[in-house]
Scaffold this motif. Structure first.
Motif, PDB file in Angstrom:
ATOM      1  N   HIS A 267       0.888  -1.173   0.000  1.00 34.29           N
ATOM      2  CA  HIS A 267       0.000   0.000   0.000  1.00 34.29           C
ATOM      3  C   HIS A 267       0.921   1.217   0.000  1.00 34.29           C
ATOM      4  N   LEU A 268       1.611   1.394  -1.124  1.00 37.83           N
ATOM      5  CA  LEU A 268       2.733   2.334  -1.192  1.00 37.83           C
ATOM      6  C   LEU A 268       2.339   3.769  -0.860  1.00 37.83           C
ATOM      7  N   ALA A 269       1.126   4.157  -1.226  1.00 34.05           N
ATOM      8  CA  ALA A 269       0.696   5.532  -0.988  1.00 34.05           C
ATOM      9  C   ALA A 269       0.599   5.858   0.495  1.00 34.05           C
ATOM     10  N   ARG A 270       0.493   4.831   1.361  1.00 32.15           N
ATOM     11  CA  ARG A 270       0.307   5.028   2.799  1.00 32.15           C
ATOM     12  C   ARG A 270       1.352   4.267   3.622  1.00 32.15           C
ATOM     13  N   ARG A 271       2.544   4.069   3.068  1.00 31.00           N
ATOM     14  CA  ARG A 271       3.601   3.323   3.765  1.00 31.00           C
ATOM     15  C   ARG A 271       3.081   1.973   4.254  1.00 31.00           C
ATOM     16  N   ASN A 272       2.300   1.331   3.385  1.00 23.85           N
ATOM     17  CA  ASN A 272       1.729   0.005   3.670  1.00 23.85           C
ATOM     18  C   ASN A 272       0.797   0.004   4.877  1.00 23.85           C
ATOM     19  N   ALA A 273       0.083   1.118   5.087  1.00 26.28           N
ATOM     20  CA  ALA A 273      -0.965   1.153   6.109  1.00 26.28           C
ATOM     21  C   ALA A 273      -2.004   0.100   5.761  1.00 26.28           C
ATOM     22  N   LEU A 274      -2.554  -0.523   6.797  1.00 29.75           N
ATOM     23  CA  LEU A 274      -3.377  -1.709   6.632  1.00 29.75           C
ATOM     24  C   LEU A 274      -4.864  -1.361   6.536  1.00 29.75           C
ATOM     25  N   THR A 275      -5.494  -1.803   5.479  1.00 27.39           N
ATOM     26  CA  THR A 275      -6.933  -1.640   5.305  1.00 27.39           C
ATOM     27  C   THR A 275      -7.639  -2.949   5.671  1.00 27.39           C
ATOM     28  N   THR A 276      -8.957  -2.868   5.810  1.00 22.60           N
ATOM     29  CA  THR A 276      -9.730  -4.074   6.103  1.00 22.60           C
ATOM     30  C   THR A 276      -9.550  -5.114   5.011  1.00 22.60           C
ATOM     31  N   ALA A 277      -9.571  -4.686   3.753  1.00 25.14           N
ATOM     32  CA  ALA A 277      -9.420  -5.623   2.635  1.00 25.14           C
ATOM     33  C   ALA A 277      -8.052  -6.305   2.676  1.00 25.14           C
ATOM     34  N   MET A 278      -7.008  -5.555   3.017  1.00 26.94           N
ATOM     35  CA  MET A 278      -5.667  -6.148   3.105  1.00 26.94           C
ATOM     36  C   MET A 278      -5.611  -7.220   4.190  1.00 26.94           C
ATOM     37  N   LEU A 279      -6.229  -6.950   5.328  1.00 19.17           N
ATOM     38  CA  LEU A 279      -6.196  -7.908   6.432  1.00 19.17           C
ATOM     39  C   LEU A 279      -7.006  -9.159   6.100  1.00 19.17           C
ATOM     40  N   HIS A 280      -8.144  -8.991   5.421  1.00 16.68           N
ATOM     41  CA  HIS A 280      -8.900 -10.148   4.934  1.00 16.68           C
ATOM     42  C   HIS A 280      -8.022 -10.996   4.018  1.00 16.68           C
ATOM     43  N   HIS A 281      -7.337 -10.318   3.100  1.00 14.67           N
ATOM     44  CA  HIS A 281      -6.505 -11.016   2.130  1.00 14.67           C
ATOM     45  C   HIS A 281      -5.348 -11.734   2.825  1.00 14.67           C
ATOM     46  N   LEU A 282      -4.753 -11.102   3.833  1.00 14.87           N
ATOM     47  CA  LEU A 282      -3.675 -11.735   4.583  1.00 14.87           C
ATOM     48  C   LEU A 282      -4.151 -13.040   5.213  1.00 14.87           C
ATOM     49  N   GLU A 283      -5.317 -13.017   5.831  1.00 18.21           N
ATOM     50  CA  GLU A 283      -5.844 -14.239   6.445  1.00 18.21           C
ATOM     51  C   GLU A 283      -6.128 -15.318   5.397  1.00 18.21           C
ATOM     52  N   ASP A 284      -6.636 -14.916   4.239  1.00 22.79           N
ATOM     53  CA  ASP A 284      -6.882 -15.884   3.165  1.00 22.79           C
ATOM     54  C   ASP A 284      -5.575 -16.525   2.705  1.00 22.79           C
ATOM     55  N   ILE A 285      -4.533 -15.708   2.587  1.00 19.01           N
ATOM     56  CA  ILE A 285      -3.232 -16.226   2.165  1.00 19.01           C
ATOM     57  C   ILE A 285      -2.688 -17.206   3.199  1.00 19.01           C
ATOM     58  N   LEU A 286      -2.823 -16.885   4.471  1.00 20.77           N
ATOM     59  CA  LEU A 286      -2.345 -17.788   5.516  1.00 20.77           C
ATOM     60  C   LEU A 286      -3.069 -19.130   5.456  1.00 20.77           C
ATOM     61  N   THR A 287      -4.360 -19.093   5.173  1.00 19.66           N
ATOM     62  CA  THR A 287      -5.120 -20.340   5.035  1.00 19.66           C
ATOM     63  C   THR A 287      -4.586 -21.174   3.877  1.00 19.66           C
ATOM     64  N   THR A 288      -4.312 -20.506   2.754  1.00 11.28           N
ATOM     65  CA  THR A 288      -3.767 -21.199   1.577  1.00 11.28           C
ATOM     66  C   THR A 288      -2.405 -21.805   1.879  1.00 11.28           C
ATOM     67  N   VAL A 289      -1.536 -21.015   2.504  1.00  7.56           N
ATOM     68  CA  VAL A 289      -0.177 -21.467   2.798  1.00  7.56           C
ATOM     69  C   VAL A 289      -0.178 -22.614   3.811  1.00  7.56           C
ATOM     70  N   GLN A 290      -1.061 -22.533   4.790  1.00  7.35           N
ATOM     71  CA  GLN A 290      -1.110 -23.577   5.809  1.00  7.35           C
ATOM     72  C   GLN A 290      -1.461 -24.931   5.196  1.00  7.35           C
TER      73      GLN A 290
END
Length: 275
Positions: free
Chosen positions: A25-48
């Motif tokens: 999230h380059l415009a905000r120094r990678n500040a975290l949005t709700t959509a980003m956090l949802h996506h992070l959890e989805d990725i963790l599920t995939t990786v696990q």
């Protein structure tokens, strides 16, 4: 044209046994949005579920780890702000409970919610240009109890209080002395070092690593009790609204000065709301 929030994403790259997850999230120094956090959890599920992946490296794009939660979301609508607070805690706990080893590769800013994610990782490597901060006192809000407990387990009570009370940014060498990070690399070298370390860990027994992670976490785990959690989870908190307003306006906040020890009117709710 995309807005900065529309441009926010979390990327997954898999190289052999190593999964690299990048907050972008380059415009905000990678500040975290709700959509980003949802996506992070989805990725963790995939990786696990992928048995070929043995370890995860979490990092940020463009020279920063993460500047925290996107404050605009906290203020633009109260409902969105509350959703982001809960989503931040959910993502942190999902990462902390992840059964495979995790490494935070920190460059640039690692503040607020970014610190929550870094603390949830098993290992933390930092570039010499990294800056760490626990900043809820600037906004009139409080870290979640599990994050506070994790911070105390990592640093000890005295160092944890220093970070929280002052809300100052500390450099990588100070973080190393405190025990917040395990290693400091020259600027620009943390990604390569994290990858090198991840490949080394990936050669070890997955059964041994899973057993060690679960037992070490259990041995060191002491969460804050529910009475304290409820005490600091009240809805009413005038300092939070003032702190966020001041941040967005670029001015110093004018906090109420109310505290928990007999300084509030009888029957009033205790601040602040958890973040």
């Amino acid at each position: 044209m995309d807005t900065p929030e529309d441009a926010a994403s979390v990327r997954l790259q898999v190289t052999g046994p190593v999964a690299t997850v990048t907050m972008d999230h380059l415009a905000r120094r990678n500040a975290l949005t709700t959509a980003m956090l949802h996506h992070l959890e989805d990725i963790l599920t995939t990786v696990q579920s992928d048995r070929s992946i043995r370890i995860v490296v979490l990092t940020g794009a463009g020279g920063d780890f993460s500047a925290g939660m996107d404050i605009r979301s906290l203020r633009s609508a109260r409902e969105r702000g509350v959703e982001l607070e809960h989503r931040m805690t959910d993502a942190e706990e999902r990462l902390a409970a992840f059964p495979k080893p995790t490494v935070a590769a920190v460059e640039g800013y690692c503040v607020g919610g970014g610190m929550q994610l870094a603390l949830a990782c098993d290992l933390r490597l930092a570039s010499e240009c990294a800056r760490f901060g626990v900043t809820p006192a600037k906004l009139g809000i409080a870290y979640p109890p599990r994050t506070v407990a994790r911070l105390v387990r990592t640093l000890g009570p005295a160092a944890a209080k220093r970070l929280v009370f002052t809300a100052e940014l500390i450099d990588a060498e100070t973080a190393l002395r405190m025990g917040l990070v395990d290693e400091v690399t020259p600027s620009g070298g943390v990604a390569a070092r994290a990858t090198e370390l991840a490949h080394l860990v990936s050669t070890r027994s997955a059964i041994s690593l899973a057993a060690a992670k679960e037992m070490i976490d259990a041995a060191g785990g002491h969460d804050i009790d529910q009475a304290v959690t409820r005490r600091w989870s009240q809805e009413a908190n005038p300092d939070a609204a003032e702190g966020i307003d001041a941040f967005l306006a670029g001015r110093a906040p004018r906090f109420s000065g109310d505290g928990p020890a007999g300084t509030q009117p009888a029957g009033s709710a205790l601040p602040p709301r958890l973040r």
